[in-house]
Design an enzyme around this catalytic site. Sequence first.
Site, PDB file in Angstrom:
ATOM      1  N   ASP A 102      39.167  38.442  46.497  1.00 39.35           N
ATOM      2  CA  ASP A 102      38.267  38.338  45.320  1.00 39.35           C
ATOM      3  C   ASP A 102      38.927  37.778  44.350  1.00 39.35           C
ATOM      4  OD1 ASP A 102      39.903  40.199  45.255  1.00 39.35           O
ATOM      5  OD2 ASP A 102      38.704  42.466  45.286  1.00 39.35           O
ATOM      6  N   ASP A 105      46.218  38.724  41.294  1.00 39.45           N
ATOM      7  CA  ASP A 105      46.685  39.365  40.302  1.00 39.45           C
ATOM      8  C   ASP A 105      48.044  39.774  40.439  1.00 39.45           C
ATOM      9  OD1 ASP A 105      47.194  40.949  38.466  1.00 39.45           O
ATOM     10  OD2 ASP A 105      46.011  42.643  39.286  1.00 39.45           O
ATOM     11  N   LYS A 133      44.878  36.337  38.305  1.00 38.08           N
ATOM     12  CA  LYS A 133      44.816  35.827  37.129  1.00 38.08           C
ATOM     13  C   LYS A 133      46.643  36.427  36.796  1.00 38.08           C
ATOM     14  CE  LYS A 133      43.322  41.161  36.516  1.00 38.08           C
ATOM     15  NZ  LYS A 133      43.787  42.295  36.491  1.00 38.08           N
ATOM     16  N   PHE A 154      40.942  44.273  33.212  1.00 36.06           N
ATOM     17  CA  PHE A 154      40.564  44.707  34.675  1.00 36.06           C
ATOM     18  C   PHE A 154      38.790  44.385  34.719  1.00 36.06           C
ATOM     19  CE2 PHE A 154      39.463  47.919  37.818  1.00 36.06           C
ATOM     20  CZ  PHE A 154      40.689  47.714  38.922  1.00 36.06           C
TER      21      PHE A 154
HETATM   22  P1  IMP Z   1      47.932  41.720  44.173  1.00 32.56           P
HETATM   23  O1  IMP Z   1      48.294  42.013  45.613  1.00 32.56           O
HETATM   24  O2  IMP Z   1      48.023  42.931  42.799  1.00 32.56           O
HETATM   25  O3  IMP Z   1      47.744  41.007  43.806  1.00 32.56           O
HETATM   26  O4  IMP Z   1      46.175  42.467  43.872  1.00 32.56           O
HETATM   27  C1  IMP Z   1      45.431  42.075  45.036  1.00 32.56           C
HETATM   28  C2  IMP Z   1      44.330  43.372  45.318  1.00 32.56           C
HETATM   29  O5  IMP Z   1      44.301  44.230  43.475  1.00 32.56           O
HETATM   30  C3  IMP Z   1      42.964  42.051  44.782  1.00 32.56           C
HETATM   31  O6  IMP Z   1      42.782  41.868  46.156  1.00 32.56           O
HETATM   32  C4  IMP Z   1      41.786  43.473  44.393  1.00 32.56           C
HETATM   33  O7  IMP Z   1      41.662  44.146  45.669  1.00 32.56           O
HETATM   34  C5  IMP Z   1      42.882  44.092  43.512  1.00 32.56           C
HETATM   35  N1  IMP Z   1      42.641  44.178  42.168  1.00 32.56           N
HETATM   36  C6  IMP Z   1      43.177  43.137  41.289  1.00 32.56           C
HETATM   37  N2  IMP Z   1      42.913  43.382  40.003  1.00 32.56           N
HETATM   38  C7  IMP Z   1      42.115  43.545  40.400  1.00 32.56           C
HETATM   39  C8  IMP Z   1      41.062  43.901  39.218  1.00 32.56           C
HETATM   40  O8  IMP Z   1      41.222  43.944  38.343  1.00 32.56           O
HETATM   41  N3  IMP Z   1      39.951  44.490  39.625  1.00 32.56           N
HETATM   42  C9  IMP Z   1      40.043  45.005  41.057  1.00 32.56           C
HETATM   43  N4  IMP Z   1      40.684  45.116  41.293  1.00 32.56           N
HETATM   44  C10 IMP Z   1      41.796  44.606  40.958  1.00 32.56           C
HETATM   45 MG    MG Z   2      41.338  43.141  47.458  1.00 29.89          MG
END
Ligand code: IMP
Ligand code: MG
Length: 181
Positions: A102, A105, A133, A154
């Site tokens: 999705d 981040d 992001k 967010f």
């Molecule tokens: P990462 O491991 O920090 O890249 O995060 C990935 C996961 O965190 C995504 O697959 C989302 O499920 C969740 N996530 C990160 N940012 C957001 C956001 O802005 N809204 C909702 N879920 C998020």
């Molecule tokens: Mg996710």
Amino acid sequence: MAKAEQQQLKVLIRRSEIQKRVQKVAREITKDFKGQRVHLVGVLKGACVFLSDLIREIDLETSIDFIAVSSYGKNKESTGQVRVLKDLDSSIAGLNVILVEDILDTGLTLSYLLRVFQQRRPKALRVAALLDKPSRRLKAVKGDYVGFTIPNEFVVGYGLDYGERYRNLSDVCILALPTEQ
Ligand code: IMP
Ligand code: MG
């Protein structure tokens, strides 16, 4: 939805824009893997809406699997730890795997998944992410097919949640919590 809740949400990307972009991404995948089968692996739960729209626009032989990971608690910040809650049903050895996320981040989830998947010897391994992001990146990872690059907000909707809520919104919306206003 109650009025007080609506006030916390601001539309960032409309459903019509998402639809057009998903079609473009699907066309790119179709072109890149012409004549081959692609195996879409959705990262539960956030990617389920994106994957369902994406796969219907891909004009190739396809198959699907899902993996569930948890990198977040109930809150908005990453714990930095990735846990596999549900592994794949079948082997990805020799397959053209497209990992469907999705949102990218911090990149912690993706870098973990790429490492684990690479060990399972797929023929190709690509990443499709609806949102990116980049400003919050802790691990140097990038998507091969990215829908939209967004600012450091967010967001919820189109599969993305906050404490399991808002996944059913058709638009991607910025969620402002009262403490941030
Ligand atoms: P990462 O491991 O920090 O890249 O995060 C990935 C996961 O965190 C995504 O697959 C989302 O499920 C969740 N996530 C990160 N940012 C957001 C956001 O802005 N809204 C909702 N879920 C998020
Ligand atoms: Mg996710």
